[in-house]
Design a protein around this motif. Structure first.
Motif, PDB file in Angstrom:
ATOM      1  N   ALA A  62      95.898  22.436  25.393  1.00  8.83           N
ATOM      2  CA  ALA A  62      96.501  21.186  26.381  1.00  8.83           C
ATOM      3  C   ALA A  62      98.096  21.527  26.265  1.00  8.83           C
ATOM      4  CB  ALA A  62      95.942  19.799  25.903  1.00  8.83           C
ATOM      5  N   HIS A  63      98.669  20.861  27.502  1.00 11.04           N
ATOM      6  CA  HIS A  63      99.940  20.926  27.480  1.00 11.04           C
ATOM      7  C   HIS A  63     100.526  19.639  28.240  1.00 11.04           C
ATOM      8  CE1 HIS A  63     100.276  25.046  26.742  1.00 11.04           C
ATOM      9  NE2 HIS A  63     101.494  25.103  26.951  1.00 11.04           N
ATOM     10  N   PHE A  64     101.324  18.804  27.740  1.00  8.31           N
ATOM     11  CA  PHE A  64     101.677  17.558  28.204  1.00  8.31           C
ATOM     12  C   PHE A  64     103.139  17.720  28.817  1.00  8.31           C
ATOM     13  CE2 PHE A  64      99.642  16.868  24.008  1.00  8.31           C
ATOM     14  CZ  PHE A  64      98.349  16.439  24.501  1.00  8.31           C
ATOM     15  N   VAL A  65     103.406  16.773  29.918  1.00 11.84           N
ATOM     16  CA  VAL A  65     104.620  16.808  30.556  1.00 11.84           C
ATOM     17  C   VAL A  65     104.958  15.264  30.524  1.00 11.84           C
ATOM     18  CG1 VAL A  65     105.970  17.307  32.696  1.00 11.84           C
ATOM     19  CG2 VAL A  65     103.967  18.823  32.024  1.00 11.84           C
ATOM     20  N   VAL A  66     106.315  15.076  29.764  1.00 15.79           N
ATOM     21  CA  VAL A  66     106.757  13.658  29.544  1.00 15.79           C
ATOM     22  C   VAL A  66     107.682  13.386  30.797  1.00 15.79           C
ATOM     23  CG1 VAL A  66     107.583  12.039  28.263  1.00 15.79           C
ATOM     24  CG2 VAL A  66     105.781  13.629  27.321  1.00 15.79           C
ATOM     25  N   VAL A  67     107.492  12.711  31.715  1.00 13.88           N
ATOM     26  CA  VAL A  67     108.761  12.434  32.690  1.00 13.88           C
ATOM     27  C   VAL A  67     109.377  11.223  32.527  1.00 13.88           C
ATOM     28  CG1 VAL A  67     109.224  12.608  34.973  1.00 13.88           C
ATOM     29  CG2 VAL A  67     107.342  13.896  34.379  1.00 13.88           C
ATOM     30  N   ASN A  68     110.664  11.085  31.914  1.00 17.66           N
ATOM     31  CA  ASN A  68     111.343   9.746  32.028  1.00 17.66           C
ATOM     32  C   ASN A  68     111.987   9.580  33.552  1.00 17.66           C
ATOM     33  OD1 ASN A  68     110.471   9.459  29.335  1.00 17.66           O
ATOM     34  ND2 ASN A  68     112.019  10.852  28.609  1.00 17.66           N
ATOM     35  N   ALA A  69     113.221   8.542  33.424  1.00 15.92           N
ATOM     36  CA  ALA A  69     113.703   8.574  34.664  1.00 15.92           C
ATOM     37  C   ALA A  69     114.835   9.571  34.716  1.00 15.92           C
ATOM     38  CB  ALA A  69     114.351   7.055  34.565  1.00 15.92           C
ATOM     39  N   GLY A  70     115.458   9.765  33.820  1.00 16.64           N
ATOM     40  CA  GLY A  70     116.640  10.939  34.064  1.00 16.64           C
ATOM     41  C   GLY A  70     116.017  12.354  33.301  1.00 16.64           C
ATOM     42  N   ASN A  71     114.919  12.747  32.711  1.00 14.28           N
ATOM     43  CA  ASN A  71     114.864  13.749  32.111  1.00 14.28           C
ATOM     44  C   ASN A  71     113.325  14.147  32.074  1.00 14.28           C
ATOM     45  OD1 ASN A  71     113.771  12.739  29.699  1.00 14.28           O
ATOM     46  ND2 ASN A  71     116.115  12.450  29.075  1.00 14.28           N
ATOM     47  N   TYR A  72     112.820  15.379  31.699  1.00 18.65           N
ATOM     48  CA  TYR A  72     111.595  15.647  31.554  1.00 18.65           C
ATOM     49  C   TYR A  72     111.342  16.757  30.489  1.00 18.65           C
ATOM     50  CZ  TYR A  72     111.750  19.421  34.621  1.00 18.65           C
ATOM     51  OH  TYR A  72     112.285  20.941  35.366  1.00 18.65           O
ATOM     52  N   GLN A  73     110.376  16.705  29.766  1.00 14.43           N
ATOM     53  CA  GLN A  73     110.026  17.655  28.550  1.00 14.43           C
ATOM     54  C   GLN A  73     108.723  18.243  28.659  1.00 14.43           C
ATOM     55  OE1 GLN A  73     111.339  16.104  24.981  1.00 14.43           O
ATOM     56  NE2 GLN A  73     111.853  18.265  24.095  1.00 14.43           N
ATOM     57  N   ILE A  74     108.466  19.456  28.307  1.00 11.48           N
ATOM     58  CA  ILE A  74     106.978  19.848  28.287  1.00 11.48           C
ATOM     59  C   ILE A  74     106.639  20.342  26.620  1.00 11.48           C
ATOM     60  CG2 ILE A  74     105.586  21.470  29.075  1.00 11.48           C
ATOM     61  CD1 ILE A  74     107.029  21.884  31.668  1.00 11.48           C
TER      62      ILE A  74
END
Length: 117
Positions: A62-74
């Motif tokens: 599994a891979h997770f993509v975390v999207v915040n208001a000003g950035n994102y990280q996988i």
């Protein structure tokens, strides 16, 4: 009497018309550049999401993509917990050791997306 030149009034009128055209084209150009920058950001995010999806299928994790208001990280689910969010053991994939900054923020709040095999 010969009329070989142009008058000052004619010169001022021509310069005024050229000035108006330059201002109008400048404003149009700024709108075009802004639209292009947004399009580039959307395409970059789409490519990153598709790469994470392909990587999840390839590695069978599994891979997770975390999207915040000003950035994102996988993140990659390295401990194979099968969770729905990254934990302290999960590692960011290459190129995402630091979150990617968004030039145009996302207004939907913090979201976590999971890509399973």
């Amino acid at each position: 009497m010969k009329n070989d030149g142009i008058t000052l009034v004619e010169l001022i009128i021509v310069i005024s018309i050229i000035g108006i055209l330059v201002v109008a084209l400048g404003l149009s150009f700024q709108g075009w550049v802004g639209g292009y920058r947004i399009e580039v950001q959307v395409k970059e995010m789409y490519a990153d999401l598709m790469n994470a999806r392909a990587r999840a299928k390839q590695r069978n994790r599994a891979h997770f993509v975390v999207v915040n208001a000003g950035n994102y990280q996988i993140f990659e689910d390295t401990n194979e917990s099968g969770g729905t969010a990254p934990d302290a053991v999960d590692l960011p994939i290459a190129g995402f050791t630091n979150p990617k900054t968004l030039q145009y923020p996302v207004t939907s709040g913090i979201r976590t997306y999971t890509m399973n095999t």
